[in-house]
Enzyme design. Structure first.
Site, short mmCIF file in Angstrom:
data_model
loop_
_atom_site.label_atom_id
_atom_site.label_comp_id
_atom_site.label_asym_id
_atom_site.label_seq_id
_atom_site.Cartn_x
_atom_site.Cartn_y
_atom_site.Cartn_z
N GLY A 29 -25.35 -1.83 -8.18
CA GLY A 29 -26.44 -2.10 -7.25
C GLY A 29 -26.24 -3.43 -6.57
O GLY A 29 -25.42 -4.26 -6.98
N GLY A 31 -28.42 -6.73 -4.52
CA GLY A 31 -29.68 -7.38 -4.18
C GLY A 31 -29.45 -8.45 -3.13
O GLY A 31 -28.36 -8.56 -2.55
N ASP A 144 -40.74 -13.11 -11.41
CA ASP A 144 -40.46 -11.96 -10.56
C ASP A 144 -40.42 -10.67 -11.38
O ASP A 144 -39.54 -9.83 -11.21
CB ASP A 144 -39.13 -12.16 -9.81
CG ASP A 144 -39.00 -11.23 -8.61
OD1 ASP A 144 -37.84 -11.00 -8.17
OD2 ASP A 144 -40.01 -10.71 -8.11
#
Length: 699
Positions: A29, A31, A144
């Protein structure tokens, strides 16, 4: 070799092949700040390696933020996060490697399967509360927490991603132009006074995450991050769809002012009240239980049957084995057993150990990975892993019996009261089995909360009101119940060869610990003591109890404490360097400690000093076990290590046993089992293996 390539233009069109000495296999992934790759260590351990985008690697401020993330992740690395294996924040492309944890993120789970059921929500909330408790204890505020930063692993939720800014994920910036969170999961103070954000902001985010898990949306919902920010600060949350028993607790988490929100410990206490209470009723006959018939032990055929024929042709000798007392942290709960409706035929009897012992390995369930956790008793090895429990002949690993169990039984089998007790149904029930055949003798529910341990043929259960109850392991009848003096919910422990069980509780400020020695059979208090420090018992031998003194905030071990009951004297040996995530074992007054990151050391409480220290290069290890000659530790990659007990020198180790399904991370590593000079251990590839403990150099 050519580097990996990514489609599209930009800084990441060409990806690196290595981060340090870890080869990057595929992209997991991407970000705003970096890319996460799947990689493998030299031994084959699967890792998730985060590499900072090239454009940010040139920014000194981003490098500083990445260094902070690495430091924070290392501090909180434990049961509720992805443990850090290695990192280089000073590399040309800074990177950090953590253990790869299989499983979807909460965001992916809800998107693919919809809102969670109430029982799943309660477990999720409890797991996140435990995670935040450990994160906050080491002085870290996540800032977060959101569904994409919660991994749903087999053994509970894991919180990931500490401190990386994602300026591309939102238009909301602080005055420095850097993101302070993700709007739908940010607390009001993160918008109003971001410099004063503390642990309570993570509790607010937990409440928002629970609403998302329960409904598929957040408590404040809009396409505009500015509208969401206004709603978070001024509006009441929308809890439509949140289960009624959880809604009041979620609402408290979403309080506008930080001081009005519960702490993680308060959350866990509230969740205990939500969970169903347990009792200690007598066992009922197994044949009266309702529901589908339980699976019976499956017959063992093939190679094991051939071994049975060979056994009759071999010369038998007597196996003289040291009986091991069994200690399990977190045993079992409310009673509902016992009656015998099983067939009278028993399983295959174990043969005696031949004079010339040969190392062996056995994979009782060949098609699936998973670390077996084993114990020894009545001349057998009893092992459990996800979906199955089995007994092995310790002489050559032959399968004596095997039976499926519902759900993941993650606790080591316990031989107590003449029965083998094993967790089933994801740890919510307890099955009692005949040790000779594996036939079910009964089942019962386990308590949702509270300390529990087996000791002296009894099952001891602790409740939040400090009541400890003794239940006979064989019959399930309640023998005694008494309230134990102390500060709070007591933790229970017992140790091999020791006649007492121990209940400990610590004061709220962590400066004092009460320890109470209890007779398991009668509940009589043998002695009590209040000692200085935040203590946890790790062993009991020769009239002494051995404890670790922990830092209340970080959980790091800072000293070894020995309390001698006859003289009521305490000896404290300070550790030269504090040990993170320390596990301990005791042998003859020497306390052996294994810490996260591979530090292994021995402390002589008689001499009052450290004997030796070894950096073992093991990222994660089990509690150490010693036979006086060697100290043995099981590593997360399936290796068994042997260290000279006098000098601390590594004298032998087995090969890694990760197998082809190396993407399962072990929540708890069971310590090796010692019996009659042999060492038995389980590995991630599903193997149980045995070696001669007297000659580690030959492994």
């Amino acid at each position: 070799m050519t580097p990996q390539r990514n489609t599209g233009a930009g800084a990441e069109a060409e990806l690196p092949e290595y981060a340090g000495h870890y080869r990057l296999e595929s992209c997991l992934g991407s970000g705003g700040m970096g890319v996460v790759h799947l990689a493998r260590s030299t031994s084959g351990l699967k890792l998730a390696v985060k590499v900072v985008h090239a454009e940010f690697a040139k920014d000194p401020e981003f490098r500083g933020r990445f260094r902070q993330e690495v430091a924070a992740a290392r501090r909180v690395s434990g049961a509720f996060t992805a443990p850090v294996v290695d990192a280089d924040p000073e590399a040309e492309r800074p990177w950090m490697a953590t253990l790869f944890i299989p499983g979807p993120t909460l965001s992916e789970q809800v998107k693919q399967h919809g809102p969670m059921a109430p029982a799943q929500l309660r477990r999720l909330m409890a797991g996140l509360a435990e995670a935040l408790r450990d994160i906050h204890r080491v002085g870290v505020v996540h800032r977060d927490l959101k569904p994409s930063n919660v991994l749903l692993a087999d053994d509970g939720p894991k919180v990931i991603d500490f401190g990386i800014s994602r300026p591309k994920d939102s238009e909301l910036r602080t005055e420095t132009g850097k993101l302070i969170g993700t709007p739908p999961f940010m607390a009001p103070e993160q918008f109003r006074r971001p410099r004063e954000v503390g642990p309570a902001a993570d509790i607010f985010a937990l409440g928002s995450v629970l609403v998302h898990a329960a409904t598929g949306r957040g408590p404040f919902d809009s396409d505009s991050p500015y509208v969401v920010a206004y709603q978070v600060v001024h509006d009441e949350p929308d809890l439509t769809g949140v289960p009624e028993d959880l809604a009041p607790l979620v609402l408290r988490c979403l309080a506008k002012e930080p001081e009005d929100r519960p702490t993680p410990d308060e959350l866990m206490r509230e969740l205990r009240a939500v969970a169903a209470s347990y009792d200690t009723q007598a066992f009922v006959p197994d044949q009266r239980a309702s529901g589908p018939l339980r699976p019976e032990p499956e017959p063992v055929v093939g190679r094991a049957a051939q071994r049975g024929l060979l056994r009759r042709l071999r010369t038998r000798t007597v196996l003289v084995s040291a009986a091991l007392g069994l200690l399990v942290a977190g045993a079992f709960g409310s009673v509902q057993l016992l009656g015998d409706d099983s067939p009278t035929a028993s399983g295959t009897a174990p043969r005696t150990t031949p004079a010339g012992f040969e190392a062996w390995q056995e994979k009782p369930v060949s098609a699936q990975p998973g670390v077996p956790q084993c114990s020894f008793g009545t001349g057998r090895l009893f092992c459990a892993r996800s979906g199955v429990v089995f007994a092995l002949d310790p002489a050559d690993g032959a399968v004596l019996w095997r039976r499926p169990i519902t759900g993941a039984g993650r606790l080591t089998p316990v031989l107590s009261g003449g029965l083998v007790h094993v967790a089933t149904s994801g740890g919510r029930r307890l099955a009692a089995l005949d040790p000779s055949s594996g036939r079910t003798r009964g089942e019962r529910d386990m308590p949702a909360q509270g300390g529990r341990v087996f000791a002296g043929g009894m099952l001891l259960l602790a409740r939040a009101d400090r009541t400890v109850t003794g239940v006979e392991s064989a019959s399930g009848s309640t023998r005694w119940s008494r309230r134990i003096a102390g500060y709070s919910l007591p933790s229970l422990a017992s140790f091999p060869g020791n006649p007492s069980a121990y209940a400990t509780s610590t004061s709220d400020d962590g400066t004092r610990t009460q320890i109470t020695a209890v007779d398991p059979g009668t509940g009589a208090v043998r002695w009590e003591a209040r000692l200085r420090g935040y203590l946890t018992p790790v062993g009991a031998q020769g009239g002494s109890v051995f404890l670790l003194d922990l830092d209340r905030v970080t959980g790091d071990a800072k000293a070894v404490v020995r309390y001698t009951t006859a003289s009521r004297k305490t000896r404290r040996v300070a550790l030269p360097v504090r040990l993170q995530g320390a596990q301990a074992g005791v042998r003859g007054g020497v306390v052996n400690l294994m810490a996260s990151g591979g530090a292994l050391e021995a402390v002589d409480t008689d001499a009052g000093k450290q004997l030796w220290h070894l950096e073992s290069a093991v990222s994660r290890g089990s509690a150490p076990v010693s036979d006086g000659r060697h100290v043995y530790v099981v590593a997360a990659d399936g290796r068994l290590l042997a260290v000279d007990a006098r000098t601390g020198r590594l004298v032998g180790q087995t090969p890694p046993r990760l197998g082809t399904h190396a993407d399962k991370v072990v929540g708890d590593l069971a310590p090796p089992v010692l019996a009659a000079g042999h060492v038995y251990a389980g590995a991630p590839d599903g193997t149980v293996f045995a070696v001669d403990g007297r000659d580690p150099a030959s492994w």
